[in-house]
Write a protein that holds these residues in place. Structure first.
Motif, PDB file in Angstrom:
ATOM      1  N   ARG A 112       0.825  -1.128   0.010  1.00 19.71           N
ATOM      2  CA  ARG A 112      -0.242  -0.128  -0.096  1.00 19.71           C
ATOM      3  C   ARG A 112       0.861   1.220   0.036  1.00 19.71           C
ATOM      4  O   ARG A 112       1.841   1.465   0.535  1.00 19.71           O
ATOM      5  CB  ARG A 112      -0.896  -0.160   1.178  1.00 19.71           C
ATOM      6  N   GLY A 113       0.169   2.285  -0.682  1.00 21.61           N
ATOM      7  CA  GLY A 113       0.888   3.535  -0.433  1.00 21.61           C
ATOM      8  C   GLY A 113       1.922   4.145  -1.363  1.00 21.61           C
ATOM      9  O   GLY A 113       2.118   3.298  -2.389  1.00 21.61           O
ATOM     10  N   PHE A 114       2.865   4.994  -0.921  1.00 22.52           N
ATOM     11  CA  PHE A 114       3.853   5.646  -1.750  1.00 22.52           C
ATOM     12  C   PHE A 114       4.951   5.740  -0.729  1.00 22.52           C
ATOM     13  O   PHE A 114       4.853   6.060   0.537  1.00 22.52           O
ATOM     14  CB  PHE A 114       3.257   6.775  -2.209  1.00 22.52           C
ATOM     15  N   ARG A 115       6.304   6.037  -1.613  1.00 24.15           N
ATOM     16  CA  ARG A 115       7.478   6.163  -0.602  1.00 24.15           C
ATOM     17  C   ARG A 115       7.704   7.701  -1.216  1.00 24.15           C
ATOM     18  O   ARG A 115       7.977   8.029  -2.545  1.00 24.15           O
ATOM     19  CB  ARG A 115       8.547   5.525  -1.436  1.00 24.15           C
ATOM     20  N   VAL A 116       7.756   8.591  -0.274  1.00 25.50           N
ATOM     21  CA  VAL A 116       8.014  10.043  -0.593  1.00 25.50           C
ATOM     22  C   VAL A 116       9.535  10.389  -0.170  1.00 25.50           C
ATOM     23  O   VAL A 116       9.654  10.087   1.068  1.00 25.50           O
ATOM     24  CB  VAL A 116       6.882  10.666   0.260  1.00 25.50           C
ATOM     25  N   GLU A 117      10.206  10.668  -1.051  1.00 25.90           N
ATOM     26  CA  GLU A 117      11.573  10.989  -0.608  1.00 25.90           C
ATOM     27  C   GLU A 117      11.491  12.500  -0.640  1.00 25.90           C
ATOM     28  O   GLU A 117      11.120  13.528  -1.260  1.00 25.90           O
ATOM     29  CB  GLU A 117      12.684  10.909  -1.878  1.00 25.90           C
ATOM     30  N   THR A 118      12.226  13.015   0.646  1.00 27.88           N
ATOM     31  CA  THR A 118      12.136  14.492   0.910  1.00 27.88           C
ATOM     32  C   THR A 118      13.795  14.797   1.288  1.00 27.88           C
ATOM     33  O   THR A 118      14.645  13.952   1.358  1.00 27.88           O
ATOM     34  CB  THR A 118      11.401  14.728   2.018  1.00 27.88           C
ATOM     35  N   SER A 119      13.915  16.260   1.432  1.00 28.47           N
ATOM     36  CA  SER A 119      15.361  16.678   1.922  1.00 28.47           C
ATOM     37  C   SER A 119      15.844  16.243   3.185  1.00 28.47           C
ATOM     38  O   SER A 119      16.733  16.375   3.695  1.00 28.47           O
ATOM     39  CB  SER A 119      15.625  18.163   1.525  1.00 28.47           C
ATOM     40  N   GLY A 121      14.605  13.163   4.733  1.00 19.84           N
ATOM     41  CA  GLY A 121      14.796  11.638   4.666  1.00 19.84           C
ATOM     42  C   GLY A 121      13.119  11.197   4.101  1.00 19.84           C
ATOM     43  O   GLY A 121      12.339  12.112   3.765  1.00 19.84           O
ATOM     44  N   PRO A 122      13.212   9.723   4.134  1.00 25.66           N
ATOM     45  CA  PRO A 122      11.972   9.143   3.158  1.00 25.66           C
ATOM     46  C   PRO A 122      10.854   9.214   4.272  1.00 25.66           C
ATOM     47  O   PRO A 122      10.907   9.013   5.584  1.00 25.66           O
ATOM     48  CB  PRO A 122      12.408   7.868   2.974  1.00 25.66           C
ATOM     49  N   ILE A 123       9.550   9.238   3.580  1.00 26.99           N
ATOM     50  CA  ILE A 123       8.411   9.168   4.587  1.00 26.99           C
ATOM     51  C   ILE A 123       7.558   7.980   3.703  1.00 26.99           C
ATOM     52  O   ILE A 123       7.355   8.312   2.298  1.00 26.99           O
ATOM     53  CB  ILE A 123       7.587  10.398   4.756  1.00 26.99           C
ATOM     54  N   ASP A 124       6.905   7.217   4.337  1.00 21.63           N
ATOM     55  CA  ASP A 124       5.964   6.108   3.632  1.00 21.63           C
ATOM     56  C   ASP A 124       4.468   6.827   4.037  1.00 21.63           C
ATOM     57  O   ASP A 124       3.967   7.248   5.264  1.00 21.63           O
ATOM     58  CB  ASP A 124       6.019   4.713   4.189  1.00 21.63           C
ATOM     59  N   ALA A 125       3.474   7.019   3.159  1.00 22.01           N
ATOM     60  CA  ALA A 125       2.107   7.508   3.011  1.00 22.01           C
ATOM     61  C   ALA A 125       1.173   6.658   2.425  1.00 22.01           C
ATOM     62  O   ALA A 125       1.467   6.292   1.223  1.00 22.01           O
ATOM     63  CB  ALA A 125       2.291   9.006   2.681  1.00 22.01           C
ATOM     64  N   LYS A 126       0.380   6.364   2.848  1.00 22.66           N
ATOM     65  CA  LYS A 126      -0.873   5.574   2.217  1.00 22.66           C
ATOM     66  C   LYS A 126      -1.597   6.582   1.112  1.00 22.66           C
ATOM     67  O   LYS A 126      -1.995   6.224   0.183  1.00 22.66           O
ATOM     68  CB  LYS A 126      -1.935   5.171   3.354  1.00 22.66           C
ATOM     69  N   PHE A 127      -1.726   7.951   1.554  1.00 24.11           N
ATOM     70  CA  PHE A 127      -2.124   8.762   0.632  1.00 24.11           C
ATOM     71  C   PHE A 127      -1.158  10.107   0.172  1.00 24.11           C
ATOM     72  O   PHE A 127      -0.537  10.490   1.292  1.00 24.11           O
ATOM     73  CB  PHE A 127      -3.592   9.328   1.008  1.00 24.11           C
ATOM     74  N   VAL A 128      -1.571  10.612  -0.823  1.00 19.85           N
ATOM     75  CA  VAL A 128      -0.490  11.879  -0.997  1.00 19.85           C
ATOM     76  C   VAL A 128      -1.392  12.815  -1.628  1.00 19.85           C
ATOM     77  O   VAL A 128      -2.047  12.617  -2.697  1.00 19.85           O
ATOM     78  CB  VAL A 128       0.753  11.443  -1.960  1.00 19.85           C
ATOM     79  N   VAL A 129      -1.540  14.116  -1.264  1.00 22.41           N
ATOM     80  CA  VAL A 129      -2.156  15.247  -1.445  1.00 22.41           C
ATOM     81  C   VAL A 129      -1.270  16.143  -2.374  1.00 22.41           C
ATOM     82  O   VAL A 129      -0.578  16.822  -1.500  1.00 22.41           O
ATOM     83  CB  VAL A 129      -3.113  15.861  -0.501  1.00 22.41           C
TER      84      VAL A 129
END
Length: 418
Positions: A112-119, A121-129
């Protein structure tokens, strides 16, 4: 490195991202809002010094957003708008993290969800707006070469007349930004040329009511798609000086030189389409149509609002309309600066999911994308005409929060219990 996780990751802490966060908070949905700079940064650093809201306080707001010191019919300066958003986030303890840049979003394959790479560090989120809005990448058409010897800037880089070199200014684009910047420069004593394309020109107010009220009661804010042929027509309206109707004929009478749509630049000369008179006349027709609809609404509903016959009078055509300038030598005209008030394009290079068409436009229905779990907010015409305005984005955010809550409910179901 440990990967943080959350239910919803909202990208952007402007008016869209904060509205989304407020609704998610009310629904008890865990989320994080990431902002690459400061809250409402574009209001602070990508607008000119004298900008005020194009709508009055009573309308350009959402619940809990406060503008201390301003009455309901006043127009708030840009810095105070940004302050109000920052105060709103602080008072409601919204989970906003500033100074964090989102570099990429990928679908988690097989889970489920998405891997969000940020400045940070990474964050896993089920939903992204994606709440970064429509005004992301300024557009400067590749018309005038650097060799022309004039300063060129987008309207987002303009701050005030003193910032510009001595000389005349050509402003390209006569929507709200272009018209207001051109008038500010004219008042500062500059020689100003304004390139006027197709536009709508509503009255700032009529018969004691602001035009935002008229658009509301006439049902125009709730239009779901622009009228055919009007998809790219700008709106010329201003909250400057307490709010006033933009009138290109009057600006010409005050010394502004109007020209048609900018077409090309050859051998140091700008060339304009012979469409100025038609563009101004069609803008006038739009203005008069709103007055007629307003009069009919008043009569039909028996409202006691004062008549305003003078508002229906259109001034004479200035010489620049009857004998249009089709070519302008930049040096001979003394033009030292060209300001491009030519809009923006979207930039979703960080969103690595399959939800864009061949032109890079998001594929969605009311902000719900074709990639399950991805949502868009703050775009023009997301659900209706008012979607990109402060008050409109509040209602769109409520709808998306509801959709996310529905999906969370489905995913929480564990099947029949035996």
């Amino acid at each position: 490195m440990t990967t943080e996780s959350t239910d919803v990751l909202v990208v952007g802490a402007g008016q869209a991202g904060l509205a989304m966060s407020a609704h998610l908070t009310k629904a008890g949905i865990p989320h994080i809002v990431l902002e690459r700079s400061r809250i409402a940064e574009r209001w602070r650093s990508e607008r000119w010094d004298g900008l005020v809201a194009n709508g009055p306080v009573w309308h350009d707001t959402y619940p809990g957003l406060e503008f201390p010191g301003f009455g309901p019919d006043e127009f708030v300066p840009k810095e105070k708008i940004a302050d109000a958003f920052a105060d709103f986030a602080k008072r409601d303890k919204l989970p906003v993290r500033t100074g964090v840049d989102v570099t990429s979003v990928h679908k988690n394959e097989g889970s489920r969800g998405f891997r969000v790479e940020t400045s940070k560090g990474p964050i896993d989120a089920k939903f992204v707006v994606a709440a970064t809005g429509a005004f992301q990448k300024p557009i400067i058409p590749p018309i005038v070469p650097e060799s022309a010897g004039v300063l060129q800037m987008h309207s987002t880089a303009y701050r005030n007349p003193a910032q510009l070199p001595e000389g005349a200014v050509l402003v390209v684009g006569a929507g709200s930004s272009g018209a207001q910047i051109a008038e500010e420069l004219l008042k500062a004593g500059r020689k100003v040329y304004l390139s006027v394309g197709p536009h709508d020109r509503p009255p700032r107010s009529y018969r004691g009511r602001d035009f935002v009220w008229w658009l509301g009661v006439l049902g125009k804010w709730d239009m779901t798609t622009p009228a055919e042929g009007k998809e790219h027509v700008t709106i010329a309206v201003s909250g400057a000086d307490g709010g006033k109707t933009v009138d290109f004929r009057k600006l010409a009478a005050q010394g502004m030189m109007l020209v048609g749509r900018t077409q090309s630049c050859r051998d140091g000369a700008m060339h304009f389409a012979p469409d100025l008179a038609r563009n101004v006349e069609e803008g006038d027709a739009n203005y008069l149509s709103v007055l007629r609809e307003a009069d009919a609404f008043i009569a039909r509903n028996g409202l006691d609002l004062p008549e305003e016959p003078e508002a229906h009078k259109i001034g004479p055509a200035p010489q620049c309309m009857t004998d249009p300038i089709l070519s302008l030598d930049l040096k001979k005209a003394g033009i030292a600066t060209i300001i491009w008030a030519t809009g923006f394009s979207s930039d979703y290079g960080w969103l690595k999911v399959d939800t864009f068409d061949a032109k890079g436009k998001p594929k969605h229905q009311r902000g719900v994308s074709t990639e399950p779990g991805i949502y868009f907010l703050g775009l023009p015409w997301l659900s209706r005409r008012g979607s990109s305005f402060i008050w409109g984005v509040w209602h769109d955010a409520k709808y998306l929060a509801d959709q996310i809550a529905i999906q969370r409910g489905y995913m929480a179901y564990r099947g029949p219990q035996h």
